[in-house]
Design an enzyme around this catalytic site. Structure first.
Site, PDB file in Angstrom:
ATOM      1  N   ASP A 164       0.622  -1.334  -0.024  1.00 39.45           N
ATOM      2  CA  ASP A 164      -0.165  -0.014  -0.098  1.00 39.45           C
ATOM      3  C   ASP A 164       0.858   1.229  -0.185  1.00 39.45           C
ATOM      4  O   ASP A 164       0.668   2.210   0.657  1.00 39.45           O
ATOM      5  CB  ASP A 164      -0.893   0.089   1.274  1.00 39.45           C
ATOM      6  N   ASP A 220      -4.880  -0.587  -1.529  1.00 40.49           N
ATOM      7  CA  ASP A 220      -6.290  -0.508  -1.113  1.00 40.49           C
ATOM      8  C   ASP A 220      -6.918   0.103  -2.279  1.00 40.49           C
ATOM      9  O   ASP A 220      -6.307   0.945  -3.100  1.00 40.49           O
ATOM     10  CB  ASP A 220      -6.247   0.678  -0.212  1.00 40.49           C
ATOM     11  N   HIS A 252     -10.622   1.131  -2.886  1.00 37.38           N
ATOM     12  CA  HIS A 252     -11.980   1.259  -2.329  1.00 37.38           C
ATOM     13  C   HIS A 252     -12.902   1.885  -3.335  1.00 37.38           C
ATOM     14  O   HIS A 252     -12.437   2.689  -4.067  1.00 37.38           O
ATOM     15  CB  HIS A 252     -11.800   1.933  -1.088  1.00 37.38           C
ATOM     16  N   LYS A 268      -7.153  -4.612  -3.205  1.00 33.45           N
ATOM     17  CA  LYS A 268      -7.771  -5.631  -2.115  1.00 33.45           C
ATOM     18  C   LYS A 268      -8.941  -4.560  -1.501  1.00 33.45           C
ATOM     19  O   LYS A 268      -8.796  -3.216  -1.742  1.00 33.45           O
ATOM     20  CB  LYS A 268      -7.017  -5.845  -1.028  1.00 33.45           C
ATOM     21  N   CYS A 302      -2.281  -2.321   7.475  1.00 32.32           N
ATOM     22  CA  CYS A 302      -1.936  -3.387   6.167  1.00 32.32           C
ATOM     23  C   CYS A 302      -0.589  -4.287   6.516  1.00 32.32           C
ATOM     24  O   CYS A 302      -0.605  -5.542   5.983  1.00 32.32           O
ATOM     25  CB  CYS A 302      -1.956  -2.692   5.382  1.00 32.32           C
TER      26      CYS A 302
HETATM   27  C1  VGL Z   1      -4.595   1.100   5.653  1.00 34.26           C
HETATM   28  C2  VGL Z   1      -5.976   2.091   7.059  1.00 34.26           C
HETATM   29  C3  VGL Z   1      -7.087   2.107   6.185  1.00 34.26           C
HETATM   30  C4  VGL Z   1      -3.253   0.328   5.422  1.00 34.26           C
HETATM   31  C5  VGL Z   1      -5.686   1.124   4.864  1.00 34.26           C
HETATM   32  O1  VGL Z   1      -2.909   0.271   4.176  1.00 34.26           O
HETATM   33  O2  VGL Z   1      -2.355   0.377   6.387  1.00 34.26           O
HETATM   34  N1  VGL Z   1      -5.008   1.567   7.042  1.00 34.26           N
HETATM   35  N2  VGL Z   1      -6.965   1.384   5.180  1.00 34.26           N
HETATM   36 ZN    ZN Z   2      -8.367   1.218   3.484  1.00 33.23          ZN
END
Ligand code: VGL
Ligand code: ZN
Length: 198
Positions: A19, A61, A63, A105, A144
């Protein structure tokens, strides 16, 4: 401190960049404090992997705009990493090779997934490539990275946690340090770039 012999990159090794997306970097909607330090830190590992033609995976991520983890839907986070937006792009300074495999994801409204293994084909792809030892770094240590490392170990992979290429959100001070402790307890080995054999 990391006693033991230098780590030699070898067939079966894979790098997983977790991420490393604009929204998690300074200026992003869910900026991780000093999150941008992971970019040059990961680039050193990426260069070592590229020099040996070893595989790289990049999780992201991804979303929808109405994702369940966003505050408007009752979640705990500001909107972040909305698929197709610049905030969801990988950091432009990250030297991902052309061959890097992107793993998206948490891409449906109801599914949240901190782990790169959750609801993805990451484990299957790693096994198909006979990859057994995973070098894992990125963002964020306490979400993550923690969950990706936990699942990797549960799936039977060896994990080298890139201690110099991770940063924590630290919603509660100490969350990142506690996450590191948990990962080591579960069987990850913490390494730094200097631990690699030249
Ligand atoms: C993450 C918070 C919300 C991460 C992803 O990549 O660690 N943290 N979504
Ligand atoms: Zn997230």
């Amino acid at each position: 401190m990391n006693p033991g012999s230098p780590i030699r990159l070898q067939a079966g090794d894979a790098l997983i960049a977790v991420d490393v997306q604009n929204d998690f970097l300074p200026g992003g909607s869910l900026a991780v404090p000093l999150g941008d330090i992971v970019v040059p830190a990961l680039n050193r590992y990426l260069a070592a992997f590229a020099a040996r033609a070893l595989p790289v995976f990049a999780t992201r991520d991804w979303h929808p705009a109405n994702h369940c983890s966003f505050k408007a839907q009752g979640g705990i986070w500001p909107p972040h990493c909305v698929a197709g937006t610049s905030g969801a792009e990988f950091a432009s300074g990250l030297d991902l090779p052309a061959m890097a495999v992107t793993v998206s994801k948490a891409a449906t409204p109801e599914s949240d997934a901190y782990s790169g293994f959750a609801g993805t084909d990451l484990a299957a792809r790693l096994r198909a490539g006979r990859l057994a030892r995973l070098y894992i770094g990125g963002l964020a240590t306490d979400y993550c990275v923690l969950n990706t490392v936990r699942d990797a170990l549960a799936e039977g992979f060896e994990v080298l946690l890139l201690a110099d290429a991770i940063r924590a959100v630290d919603v509660k001070p100490g969350d990142g340090a506690r996450a590191c402790d948990a990962m080591l307890r579960l069987g990850a080995r913490s390494i730094r770039y200097e631990d690699l054999a030249p």
